[in-house]
Scaffold this motif. Structure first.
Motif, PDB file in Angstrom:
ATOM      1  N   PRO A  39    -142.163  57.183-131.068  1.00 13.38           N
ATOM      2  CA  PRO A  39    -142.917  57.980-130.104  1.00 13.38           C
ATOM      3  C   PRO A  39    -143.154  59.403-130.582  1.00 13.38           C
ATOM      4  CG  PRO A  39    -140.653  57.634-129.358  1.00 13.38           C
ATOM      5  CD  PRO A  39    -140.858  56.754-130.554  1.00 13.38           C
ATOM      6  N   VAL A  40    -144.276  59.961-130.158  1.00 16.84           N
ATOM      7  CA  VAL A  40    -144.624  61.340-130.504  1.00 16.84           C
ATOM      8  C   VAL A  40    -144.069  62.263-129.427  1.00 16.84           C
ATOM      9  CG1 VAL A  40    -146.534  62.965-130.833  1.00 16.84           C
ATOM     10  CG2 VAL A  40    -146.703  60.644-131.742  1.00 16.84           C
ATOM     11  N   GLU A  41    -143.418  63.324-129.853  1.00 20.78           N
ATOM     12  CA  GLU A  41    -142.824  64.256-128.893  1.00 20.78           C
ATOM     13  C   GLU A  41    -143.910  64.984-128.096  1.00 20.78           C
ATOM     14  OE1 GLU A  41    -140.046  66.967-130.539  1.00 20.78           O
ATOM     15  OE2 GLU A  41    -138.779  65.413-131.408  1.00 20.78           O
ATOM     16  N   TYR A  42    -143.575  65.282-126.853  1.00 15.56           N
ATOM     17  CA  TYR A  42    -144.490  66.019-125.989  1.00 15.56           C
ATOM     18  C   TYR A  42    -144.483  67.499-126.386  1.00 15.56           C
ATOM     19  CZ  TYR A  42    -146.994  67.157-121.685  1.00 15.56           C
ATOM     20  OH  TYR A  42    -147.941  67.585-120.783  1.00 15.56           O
ATOM     21  N   VAL A  43    -145.520  68.222-125.993  1.00 24.26           N
ATOM     22  CA  VAL A  43    -145.601  69.645-126.325  1.00 24.26           C
ATOM     23  C   VAL A  43    -144.476  70.426-125.633  1.00 24.26           C
ATOM     24  CG1 VAL A  43    -148.082  69.708-126.813  1.00 24.26           C
ATOM     25  CG2 VAL A  43    -147.284  69.966-124.461  1.00 24.26           C
ATOM     26  N   THR A  44    -144.011  71.478-126.278  1.00 25.20           N
ATOM     27  CA  THR A  44    -142.955  72.321-125.727  1.00 25.20           C
ATOM     28  C   THR A  44    -143.558  73.309-124.718  1.00 25.20           C
ATOM     29  OG1 THR A  44    -143.195  74.024-127.435  1.00 25.20           O
ATOM     30  CG2 THR A  44    -141.705  72.174-127.907  1.00 25.20           C
ATOM     31  N   ASP A  45    -142.694  73.984-123.975  1.00 21.61           N
ATOM     32  CA  ASP A  45    -143.169  74.995-123.014  1.00 21.61           C
ATOM     33  C   ASP A  45    -143.910  76.119-123.729  1.00 21.61           C
ATOM     34  OD1 ASP A  45    -142.142  73.587-120.895  1.00 21.61           O
ATOM     35  OD2 ASP A  45    -140.267  74.727-120.795  1.00 21.61           O
ATOM     36  N   GLU A  46    -143.412  76.491-124.897  1.00 24.69           N
ATOM     37  CA  GLU A  46    -144.070  77.549-125.665  1.00 24.69           C
ATOM     38  C   GLU A  46    -145.461  77.101-126.125  1.00 24.69           C
ATOM     39  OE1 GLU A  46    -143.174  80.513-129.485  1.00 24.69           O
ATOM     40  OE2 GLU A  46    -142.080  78.627-129.277  1.00 24.69           O
ATOM     41  N   GLN A  47    -145.566  75.861-126.559  1.00 19.34           N
ATOM     42  CA  GLN A  47    -146.860  75.332-126.992  1.00 19.34           C
ATOM     43  C   GLN A  47    -147.848  75.248-125.829  1.00 19.34           C
ATOM     44  OE1 GLN A  47    -145.424  71.712-128.873  1.00 19.34           O
ATOM     45  NE2 GLN A  47    -145.689  72.588-130.907  1.00 19.34           N
ATOM     46  N   ASN A  53    -153.630  79.637-122.937  1.00 12.96           N
ATOM     47  CA  ASN A  53    -154.247  80.940-123.215  1.00 12.96           C
ATOM     48  C   ASN A  53    -155.485  80.798-124.093  1.00 12.96           C
ATOM     49  OD1 ASN A  53    -152.306  82.233-121.699  1.00 12.96           O
ATOM     50  ND2 ASN A  53    -151.068  82.860-123.453  1.00 12.96           N
ATOM     51  N   SER A  54    -155.419  79.932-125.069  1.00 13.24           N
ATOM     52  CA  SER A  54    -156.572  79.745-125.960  1.00 13.24           C
ATOM     53  C   SER A  54    -157.687  78.953-125.285  1.00 13.24           C
ATOM     54  CB  SER A  54    -156.140  79.056-127.255  1.00 13.24           C
ATOM     55  OG  SER A  54    -155.539  77.801-126.990  1.00 13.24           O
ATOM     56  N   TRP A  55    -157.312  78.058-124.373  1.00 13.16           N
ATOM     57  CA  TRP A  55    -158.338  77.264-123.692  1.00 13.16           C
ATOM     58  C   TRP A  55    -159.271  78.143-122.866  1.00 13.16           C
ATOM     59  CZ3 TRP A  55    -160.741  72.964-124.262  1.00 13.16           C
ATOM     60  CH2 TRP A  55    -161.523  72.441-123.231  1.00 13.16           C
ATOM     61  N   LYS A  56    -158.738  79.221-122.326  1.00 13.81           N
ATOM     62  CA  LYS A  56    -159.577  80.150-121.546  1.00 13.81           C
ATOM     63  C   LYS A  56    -160.717  80.696-122.409  1.00 13.81           C
ATOM     64  CE  LYS A  56    -155.634  81.616-118.702  1.00 13.81           C
ATOM     65  NZ  LYS A  56    -154.674  82.734-118.444  1.00 13.81           N
ATOM     66  N   ILE A  57    -160.449  80.911-123.685  1.00 14.51           N
ATOM     67  CA  ILE A  57    -161.479  81.412-124.610  1.00 14.51           C
ATOM     68  C   ILE A  57    -162.411  80.285-125.037  1.00 14.51           C
ATOM     69  CG2 ILE A  57    -161.858  82.541-126.846  1.00 14.51           C
ATOM     70  CD1 ILE A  57    -159.020  83.744-126.545  1.00 14.51           C
ATOM     71  N   LYS A 114    -159.031  68.324-118.593  1.00 11.69           N
ATOM     72  CA  LYS A 114    -158.135  67.617-117.674  1.00 11.69           C
ATOM     73  C   LYS A 114    -156.718  67.534-118.254  1.00 11.69           C
ATOM     74  CE  LYS A 114    -161.659  64.732-115.456  1.00 11.69           C
ATOM     75  NZ  LYS A 114    -162.160  63.350-115.258  1.00 11.69           N
ATOM     76  N   CYS A 115    -156.633  67.330-119.554  1.00 13.65           N
ATOM     77  CA  CYS A 115    -155.317  67.278-120.210  1.00 13.65           C
ATOM     78  C   CYS A 115    -154.605  68.620-120.099  1.00 13.65           C
ATOM     79  CB  CYS A 115    -155.470  66.893-121.677  1.00 13.65           C
ATOM     80  SG  CYS A 115    -156.003  65.184-121.951  1.00 13.65           S
ATOM     81  N   VAL A 116    -155.345  69.696-120.339  1.00 10.56           N
ATOM     82  CA  VAL A 116    -154.774  71.040-120.256  1.00 10.56           C
ATOM     83  C   VAL A 116    -154.294  71.316-118.826  1.00 10.56           C
ATOM     84  CG1 VAL A 116    -155.253  73.521-120.467  1.00 10.56           C
ATOM     85  CG2 VAL A 116    -156.153  71.925-122.179  1.00 10.56           C
ATOM     86  N   ALA A 117    -155.077  70.892-117.849  1.00 10.02           N
ATOM     87  CA  ALA A 117    -154.719  71.117-116.442  1.00 10.02           C
ATOM     88  C   ALA A 117    -153.472  70.334-116.032  1.00 10.02           C
ATOM     89  CB  ALA A 117    -155.888  70.726-115.543  1.00 10.02           C
ATOM     90  N   ARG A 118    -153.151  69.261-116.761  1.00  8.37           N
ATOM     91  CA  ARG A 118    -152.008  68.403-116.422  1.00  8.37           C
ATOM     92  C   ARG A 118    -150.797  68.625-117.340  1.00  8.37           C
ATOM     93  NH1 ARG A 118    -156.542  66.212-114.799  1.00  8.37           N
ATOM     94  NH2 ARG A 118    -156.662  64.650-113.137  1.00  8.37           N
ATOM     95  N   LEU A 119    -150.769  69.687-118.091  1.00  3.63           N
ATOM     96  CA  LEU A 119    -149.679  69.908-119.046  1.00  3.63           C
ATOM     97  C   LEU A 119    -148.300  69.923-118.377  1.00  3.63           C
ATOM     98  CD1 LEU A 119    -151.134  72.626-121.471  1.00  3.63           C
ATOM     99  CD2 LEU A 119    -150.665  70.215-121.972  1.00  3.63           C
ATOM    100  N   ASP A 120    -148.232  70.425-117.145  1.00  3.67           N
ATOM    101  CA  ASP A 120    -146.952  70.464-116.429  1.00  3.67           C
ATOM    102  C   ASP A 120    -146.745  69.240-115.539  1.00  3.67           C
ATOM    103  OD1 ASP A 120    -146.019  72.855-117.491  1.00  3.67           O
ATOM    104  OD2 ASP A 120    -147.051  74.070-115.995  1.00  3.67           O
ATOM    105  N   GLU A 121    -147.680  68.298-115.619  1.00  2.04           N
ATOM    106  CA  GLU A 121    -147.576  67.059-114.837  1.00  2.04           C
ATOM    107  C   GLU A 121    -147.704  65.885-115.807  1.00  2.04           C
ATOM    108  OE1 GLU A 121    -149.515  67.912-110.594  1.00  2.04           O
ATOM    109  OE2 GLU A 121    -150.877  68.428-112.230  1.00  2.04           O
ATOM    110  N   LYS A 122    -146.665  65.676-116.583  1.00  2.00           N
ATOM    111  CA  LYS A 122    -146.714  64.701-117.662  1.00  2.00           C
ATOM    112  C   LYS A 122    -147.041  63.287-117.174  1.00  2.00           C
ATOM    113  CE  LYS A 122    -144.016  63.104-121.636  1.00  2.00           C
ATOM    114  NZ  LYS A 122    -143.865  61.700-121.201  1.00  2.00           N
ATOM    115  N   ASP A 168    -148.788  78.846-135.231  1.00  2.00           N
ATOM    116  CA  ASP A 168    -148.203  78.324-133.986  1.00  2.00           C
ATOM    117  C   ASP A 168    -149.282  77.781-133.052  1.00  2.00           C
ATOM    118  OD1 ASP A 168    -145.583  78.890-134.672  1.00  2.00           O
ATOM    119  OD2 ASP A 168    -145.640  80.904-133.813  1.00  2.00           O
ATOM    120  N   LEU A 169    -150.402  78.482-132.984  1.00  2.00           N
ATOM    121  CA  LEU A 169    -151.503  78.033-132.132  1.00  2.00           C
ATOM    122  C   LEU A 169    -152.078  76.720-132.666  1.00  2.00           C
ATOM    123  CD1 LEU A 169    -153.522  78.381-129.855  1.00  2.00           C
ATOM    124  CD2 LEU A 169    -154.804  79.994-131.277  1.00  2.00           C
ATOM    125  N   LYS A 170    -152.273  76.675-133.966  1.00  2.00           N
ATOM    126  CA  LYS A 170    -152.791  75.451-134.595  1.00  2.00           C
ATOM    127  C   LYS A 170    -151.849  74.281-134.351  1.00  2.00           C
ATOM    128  CE  LYS A 170    -154.189  73.520-139.062  1.00  2.00           C
ATOM    129  NZ  LYS A 170    -154.363  73.782-140.508  1.00  2.00           N
TER     130      LYS A 170
END
Length: 199
Positions: A39-47, A53-57, A114-122, A168-170
């Protein structure tokens, strides 16, 4: 004569008998194949912070990013274009001004949103990815193409984010798309098995 005996014993002790390498168990190999990729690990809180922040741009330039993602995908993997019937046979120069490609690219960017909006709702994100993976099965999209969109998206967003771009952003976006691809491929594989089982 005694010296000869000593030398003979020494030759025997120094000459190691080669031990054949252990063969991997075919049973363990079969288990690995049945288990599939790890399995692939989920993104961290820092990620998540980097992504939000970048999605807003990115949103301010979303149409261009979407089109560039697919243009780059078709340039690096020409066979992918053949899967998209509306784009089959079209030149890259024609695709750059294609309304159909723009519409498709915006749909994909909408999915990323939609994925970005659900980052805290795995759980909700996993459900979304499962549904999209199954949909790709019914579209007839090969699994290998799912992995190819993420790297092109990361390349496409870099110019828009040049002032804040970092390793880190990449890595944050790369990790998110790795997770998206993994979940979608699992759903697509499950749909394949379900179809075979129903026959």
């Amino acid at each position: 004569m005694g010296n000869a005996i000593v030398r003979q014993d020494s030759d025997v002790s120094d000459h190691q008998i080669p031990i054949p390498p252990r063969k991997h168990s075919t049973v363990s190999q079969a288990k690995l194949l049945l288990m599939g990729p790890p399995p692939v690990e989920y993104v961290t809180d820092e990620q998540k912070i980097f992504i939000r922040n970048s999605w807003k741009i990115i949103e301010a330039d979303i149409a261009r990013v979407g089109v560039i993602t697919f243009i780059q995908l078709f340039e690096t993997h020409p066979d992918v274009k053949d899967v998209f019937m509306p784009f089959n046979g079209m030149k890259i120069s024609e695709l750059q001004h294609s309304k159909q490609l723009q519409a498709h690219a915006l749909r994909v960017m909408g999915f990323v949103q939609k994925c970005v909006a659900r980052l805290d709702e795995k759980e909700k994100l996993d459900k979304l990815l499962e549904e999209l993976g199954k949909a790709h099965f019914y579209y007839g999209a090969p699994k290998k193409y799912i992995d190819q969109v993420g790297p092109q998206f990361v390349k496409a967003i870099e110019p828009s984010l040049k002032e804040i771009w970092s390793s880190d952003l990449k890595e944050s976006w790369t990790q998110l798309f790795s997770y998206i691809s993994f979940q979608m491929r699992n759903a697509l594989t499950a749909a394949e098995k379900a179809k075979r089982g129903s026959k």
